[in-house]
Design a protein around this motif. Structure first.
Motif, PDB file in Angstrom:
ATOM      1  N   LEU A  65       0.817  -1.219   0.000  1.00 34.09           N
ATOM      2  CA  LEU A  65       0.000   0.000   0.000  1.00 34.09           C
ATOM      3  C   LEU A  65       0.850   1.267   0.000  1.00 34.09           C
ATOM      4  O   LEU A  65       0.347   2.342   0.347  1.00 34.09           O
ATOM      5  N   TRP A  83      -0.525   3.897  -2.595  1.00 31.87           N
ATOM      6  CA  TRP A  83      -1.761   4.534  -2.125  1.00 31.87           C
ATOM      7  C   TRP A  83      -1.513   5.441  -0.930  1.00 31.87           C
ATOM      8  O   TRP A  83      -2.112   6.517  -0.822  1.00 31.87           O
ATOM      9  N   THR A 123      -0.464   9.110  -1.561  1.00 32.55           N
ATOM     10  CA  THR A 123      -1.470  10.047  -2.073  1.00 32.55           C
ATOM     11  C   THR A 123      -2.505  10.436  -1.034  1.00 32.55           C
ATOM     12  O   THR A 123      -3.469  11.127  -1.365  1.00 32.55           O
ATOM     13  N   PRO A 144      -9.011   3.289   0.135  1.00 29.61           N
ATOM     14  CA  PRO A 144      -7.945   2.315  -0.139  1.00 29.61           C
ATOM     15  C   PRO A 144      -8.399   1.259  -1.141  1.00 29.61           C
ATOM     16  O   PRO A 144      -9.599   1.090  -1.395  1.00 29.61           O
ATOM     17  N   PRO A 145      -7.473   0.525  -1.715  1.00 28.06           N
ATOM     18  CA  PRO A 145      -7.846  -0.608  -2.571  1.00 28.06           C
ATOM     19  C   PRO A 145      -8.499  -1.699  -1.737  1.00 28.06           C
ATOM     20  O   PRO A 145      -8.089  -1.953  -0.598  1.00 28.06           O
ATOM     21  N   PRO A 146      -9.525  -2.353  -2.261  1.00 33.77           N
ATOM     22  CA  PRO A 146     -10.248  -3.344  -1.458  1.00 33.77           C
ATOM     23  C   PRO A 146      -9.474  -4.650  -1.333  1.00 33.77           C
ATOM     24  O   PRO A 146      -8.508  -4.909  -2.042  1.00 33.77           O
ATOM     25  N   GLY A 147      -9.966  -5.473  -0.394  1.00 28.90           N
ATOM     26  CA  GLY A 147      -9.465  -6.831  -0.267  1.00 28.90           C
ATOM     27  C   GLY A 147      -8.452  -7.065   0.826  1.00 28.90           C
ATOM     28  O   GLY A 147      -7.893  -8.160   0.906  1.00 28.90           O
ATOM     29  N   TYR A 149      -4.742  -1.689   6.773  1.00 29.43           N
ATOM     30  CA  TYR A 149      -5.004  -0.303   6.404  1.00 29.43           C
ATOM     31  C   TYR A 149      -4.539   0.663   7.506  1.00 29.43           C
ATOM     32  O   TYR A 149      -3.952   1.715   7.227  1.00 29.43           O
TER      33      TYR A 149
END
Length: 382
Positions: free
Chosen positions: A190, A193, A196, A244-247, A253
């Motif tokens: 992550l 991500w 940003t 955030p990106p899922p999964g 996170y």
């Protein structure tokens, strides 16, 4: 799907204490190391207290009439003061300070009954009397009693001394031992991500709650651990952007957000230190650097001040003062070309009376002297 048994949480309690609700208490007993340190602090405190009492007793005896002060009175007052220091000190502190003397309070120890109840006055008095007579200072057979006391403490399951065995007490730790694991500073999956993220609305209280959760997550059991993680992530996700990106789990996170926040804080700190070093280098620790020498222009150094007409009548010639940097540059330029050079009159310094500061005398009034400059190839007139 077979349920895997959860490994038991690390237990530190070895005192065997059970509360009134039949719940085993996670309490550790104090061993000889921590108790010796507490005893050393108490002995130092008792020595200071004995010194103060000796001074007070001396002042009181000196104020009494001489016919009332004899050897018997002095011995009686000294005995009372000694008993107060050796016996009254632990009894009073354990009674009114929840079983803690100053030494035990500094180390984090507490005297309790064998069943975990608060220590009573009778138990504290018994412990103190046995300690004075047998253990410390050991008025009865000091060397043999010291060896017996240390042997009992090393062989007892709860680390009790002779006074604890007689009084039915034990010494336990009041501070729990907790294993703190480091919080991850970044999550490789992550990182893009996290760079940003907008963390301007993430306050310090919420970040501290997430950090404490990540530091103690290994001590929590399911389903409370997952429920707490999802609750914290819901609060954090509401104040950060983009999503955030899922999964991935909520704990991952939280670790990514805190790692990015920590990285930005380190960058801000480094920039602040760089600005401080540039503006106020003396505020930062380090060896002091000597100032750099000032560079002198070769042309300016080659120009010598012109002699003045108003030289002092007595004494040697004085150096000229009042020349400016612009005049030196102009003279250097004139010397390199064919333009006439202007020699401005300078002020002379006349020595004053002995003990007084030199007095500047202005030069004679008149137009500046103009003479042609010497060309590089010409020979000066002799």
């Amino acid at each position: 799907m077979s349920a895997q048994p959860r490994p038991p949480a690390p237990g530190w309690g070895d005192a065997g204490l059970v509360s009134g609700e039949a719940v085993a208490l996670d309490v550790r007993v104090a061993r000889i190391g921590s108790r010796a340190l507490a005893l050393l602090l108490d002995v130092v405190t008792q020595l200071l207290l004995a010194l103060v009492l000796a001074m007070l007793v001396g002042i009181v005896l000196a104020a009494l009439p001489m016919r009332l002060v004899d050897a018997a009175l002095s011995n009686a007052v000294g005995t009372v003061a000694l008993v107060s220091v050796l016996v009254g000190y632990p009894v009073l502190f354990e009674r009114f300070n929840h079983g803690r003397t100053p030494g035990k309070m500094a180390v984090g120890l507490r005297v309790v009954s064998a069943d975990g109840a608060p220590v009573g006055v009778r138990q504290s008095l018994t412990r103190a009397l046995v300690g004075v007579a047998v253990e410390w200072p050991g008025l009865v057979l000091p060397l043999l009693s010291w060896v017996a006391g240390v042997t009992v403490m090393l062989t007892d399951r709860h680390g009790r001394r002779l006074g604890d065995l007689v009084a039915g007490t034990m010494v336990v730790h009041t501070r729990s031992a907790i294993i703190w694991r480091p919080v991850p500073t970044s999550v490789p999956a992550l990182v893009g991500w996290a760079h940003t993220l907008d963390l301007s609305r993430l306050d310090d209280g919420l970040a501290l709650a997430a950090r404490q959760y990540l530091a103690r997550v290994h001590q929590l059991a399911e389903p409370a651990r997952d429920r707490l993680a999802r609750g914290l992530w819901a609060e954090v996700a509401a104040v950060i952007t983009p999503p955030p990106p899922p999964g991935l789990p909520a704990t991952v996170y939280l670790a990514a957000v805190l790692g990015e926040r920590h990285r930005r804080a380190r960058l801000r700190l480094a920039r602040g230190r760089a600005v401080t070093a540039a503006l106020w280098p003396e505020l930062l620790p380090g060896p002091a650097t000597p100032p750099a020498p000032t560079a002198t222009s070769p042309a300016a150094s080659a120009v010598s001040p012109a002699p003045t007409a108003a030289a002092p009548a007595a004494g040697a010639a004085s150096p000229a003062v009042g020349s400016s940097a612009a005049g030196a540059a102009f003279l250097a330029t004139a010397g390199a070309g064919s333009t006439p050079s202007v020699v401005a009159p300078a002020a002379a310094v006349r020595p004053a009376a002995p003990g007084a500061a030199p007095v500047a005398v202005p030069a004679q009034a008149g137009p500046p002297t103009v003479r042609p400059a010497t060309a590089p190839g010409d020979r000066p007139d002799r």
